[in-house]
Design a protein around this motif. Structure first.
Motif, PDB file in Angstrom:
ATOM      1  N   SER A 330     104.986 106.649  66.296  1.00  0.00           N
ATOM      2  CA  SER A 330     103.973 105.929  65.545  1.00  0.00           C
ATOM      3  C   SER A 330     103.621 106.685  64.270  1.00  0.00           C
ATOM      4  N   GLN A 331     103.010 105.985  63.325  1.00  0.00           N
ATOM      5  CA  GLN A 331     102.602 106.624  62.079  1.00  0.00           C
ATOM      6  C   GLN A 331     101.589 107.725  62.332  1.00  0.00           C
ATOM      7  N   GLU A 332     100.690 107.521  63.277  1.00  0.00           N
ATOM      8  CA  GLU A 332      99.690 108.537  63.598  1.00  0.00           C
ATOM      9  C   GLU A 332     100.364 109.803  64.139  1.00  0.00           C
ATOM     10  N   THR A 333     101.335 109.606  65.019  1.00  0.00           N
ATOM     11  CA  THR A 333     102.051 110.750  65.578  1.00  0.00           C
ATOM     12  C   THR A 333     102.791 111.510  64.486  1.00  0.00           C
ATOM     13  N   LYS A 334     103.441 110.776  63.588  1.00  0.00           N
ATOM     14  CA  LYS A 334     104.172 111.427  62.498  1.00  0.00           C
ATOM     15  C   LYS A 334     103.228 112.218  61.595  1.00  0.00           C
ATOM     16  N   CYS A 335     102.093 111.632  61.264  1.00  0.00           N
ATOM     17  CA  CYS A 335     101.161 112.303  60.348  1.00  0.00           C
ATOM     18  C   CYS A 335     100.691 113.642  60.910  1.00  0.00           C
ATOM     19  N   ILE A 336     100.591 113.727  62.223  1.00  0.00           N
ATOM     20  CA  ILE A 336     100.163 114.977  62.843  1.00  0.00           C
ATOM     21  C   ILE A 336     101.356 115.889  63.119  1.00  0.00           C
ATOM     22  N   ALA A 337     102.384 115.338  63.763  1.00  0.00           N
ATOM     23  CA  ALA A 337     103.519 116.173  64.183  1.00  0.00           C
ATOM     24  C   ALA A 337     104.315 116.708  63.001  1.00  0.00           C
ATOM     25  N   TYR A 338     104.539 115.877  61.981  1.00  0.00           N
ATOM     26  CA  TYR A 338     105.341 116.319  60.836  1.00  0.00           C
ATOM     27  C   TYR A 338     104.697 117.492  60.111  1.00  0.00           C
ATOM     28  N   TRP A 339     103.390 117.615  60.246  1.00  0.00           N
ATOM     29  CA  TRP A 339     102.690 118.714  59.573  1.00  0.00           C
ATOM     30  C   TRP A 339     103.066 120.072  60.157  1.00  0.00           C
ATOM     31  N   HIS A 340     103.670 120.048  61.344  1.00  0.00           N
ATOM     32  CA  HIS A 340     104.005 121.296  62.037  1.00  0.00           C
ATOM     33  C   HIS A 340     105.510 121.467  62.213  1.00  0.00           C
ATOM     34  N   LEU A 341     106.302 120.673  61.495  1.00  0.00           N
ATOM     35  CA  LEU A 341     107.739 120.678  61.725  1.00  0.00           C
ATOM     36  C   LEU A 341     108.504 121.635  60.823  1.00  0.00           C
ATOM     37  N   TYR A 342     107.825 122.548  60.180  1.00  0.00           N
ATOM     38  CA  TYR A 342     108.562 123.525  59.388  1.00  0.00           C
ATOM     39  C   TYR A 342     107.922 124.893  59.537  1.00  0.00           C
ATOM     40  N   SER A 343     108.758 125.871  59.788  1.00  0.00           N
ATOM     41  CA  SER A 343     108.341 127.260  59.746  1.00  0.00           C
ATOM     42  C   SER A 343     109.559 128.071  59.317  1.00  0.00           C
ATOM     43  N   TYR A 344     109.325 129.263  58.826  1.00  0.00           N
ATOM     44  CA  TYR A 344     110.396 130.033  58.211  1.00  0.00           C
ATOM     45  C   TYR A 344     111.477 130.451  59.205  1.00  0.00           C
ATOM     46  N   THR A 345     112.685 130.550  58.703  1.00  0.00           N
ATOM     47  CA  THR A 345     113.784 131.229  59.367  1.00  0.00           C
ATOM     48  C   THR A 345     114.665 131.813  58.278  1.00  0.00           C
TER      49      THR A 345
END
Length: 374
Positions: A330-345
């Motif tokens: 859902s759009q709500e899930t994306k708005c929250i989850a996508y905010w945490h889908l990147y961290s350094y490597t």
């Protein structure tokens, strides 16, 4: 083919790929400079309607945008997510034999009633460096995230019922979440700082050979358990496949291994231009991306773009890379989850994945791949 000193180090196709990548980075840099001086909201207001329909951007305004922003502001770190859901937790620091300081998290119990949340928030959570919890050990489970992610990816869903670590905590499990070297929770080293190229000199091998066993040993020492259940996602499964195949002792410490979206030999990318990079030499990839952390420009766009536009941009990138439509979210899930889908490597980890895709087999990082030798 005529050999030309210096220029013949790369093939013609590699120069073409490097040119395309260079153009992308130049355009991206110009856009960044432009948006620093021109407010993003002003630019969006002047965009034609077809842009939003083409990229399927839901336009959110007024109270809805404020509510969305307020919700996202509550999910900036693992600790804040735990406080939002009222779960007691601990943060642990684990030092690896090569000097990385890994940050891991522990959910220590069931969800607190709302009336008790404020009084226990400060007393329950803390930073644990050593010590035994005591008592009868509960069954232990360790979650591990995927490529360029962090432990937050397991707990950032808007619906409690869909957050597996919380469900297991309610069922009586001792829940832990690991973090790979280099990401936001494992961004420290005893000798090197992140600006030092030596800090980023690691591939998936070091995560599998060092981070995973070290974290598991720490958890077993803390809990007194003899073994634990490991739940990995994507690269979190890859590193466990590698770790179990090389470390016989580790096999006795993992009683169950649950592989979510297991990744071992990806077939390549959906887009032919992007898929070209799987055929590029390590030298070319290092020329394009450097030898430190990978894709750090993402943080700029996360903070610059409105949430809805960032979601649409990430949906487009995911489709371009893998052909995924993401219609099951859902759009709500994306708005929250996508905010945490990147961290350094590290860039070296990306090069490692390109070698695996190119060879079609799960392998250790090859410092001098035979297929690239003259």
């Amino acid at each position: 083919m005529l050999y030309i000193p210096f220029f013949s180090r790369l093939s013609l196709s590699e120069y073409q790929g490097m040119l395309i990548a260079a153009l992308f980075f130049i355009v991206e840099k110009l856009l960044r400079v432009f948006l620093i001086f021109i407010p993003t909201e002003l630019v969006i207001d002047y965009l034609p309607a077809w842009v939003f329909s083409q990229f399927k951007v839901p336009r959110i305004f007024g109270a809805d945008r404020e509510a969305e922003s307020e919700l996202l502001d509550d999910f900036n770190s693992f600790a804040e997510i735990m406080e939002y859901w009222r779960y007691p937790h601990e943060d642990h620091l684990v030092e690896t034999r090569d000097g990385f300081i890994l940050g891991i998290h522990r959910i220590t119990g069931k969800r607190r009633p709302a009336s008790l949340a404020s009084s226990h928030a400060n007393s329950e959570a803390g930073l644990a460096l050593s010590g035994h919890a005591g008592g009868t050990p509960k069954p232990v489970v360790l979650f591990w995230h995927g490529f360029m992610l962090s432990s937050e990816c397991f707990v950032c869903h808007p619906d409690w019922i869909n957050i597996l670590p919380f469900r297991l905590a309610e069922a009586g499990y001792d829940v832990w979440l690991g973090n790979s070297r280099g990401n936001k929770y494992s961004y420290k080293h005893t000798k090197f700082v992140p600006s030092d190229r030596r800090f980023w000199n690691f591939s998936i091998d070091e995560i599998a050979n060092i981070d995973v066993p070290t974290t598991i040993d720490h958890i077993l020492a803390e809990t007194g358990a003899q073994s634990l259940t490991y739940i990995g996602f994507s690269q979190g499964t890859t590193q466990m496949f590698m770790a179990l195949s090389r470390n016989r002792e580790l096999n006795s410490k993992v009683n169950h291994f649950i592989a979510l979206a297991p990744a071992s030999t990806p077939r390549g990318f959906h887009n032919s231009i992007v898929d070209y990079f799987t055929k590029a030499t390590p030298q070319m990839l290092y020329l394009l991306f450097g030898r430190r952390r990978a894709m750090s420009l993402v943080y700029f766009w996360i903070n610059m773009l409105p949430r809805d536009l960032y979601v649409a941009a990430l949906d487009f990138c995911v489709y371009l890379l893998f052909g995924w439509t993401m219609r099951n979210m859902s759009q709500e899930t994306k708005c929250i989850a996508y905010w945490h889908l990147y961290s350094y490597t590290s860039v070296k980890a990306i090069v490692h994945w390109m070698q695996i895709i190119r060879r079609g087999e799960l392998q250790m990082y090859d410092e001098d791949p035979p297929a690239y030798q003259l």
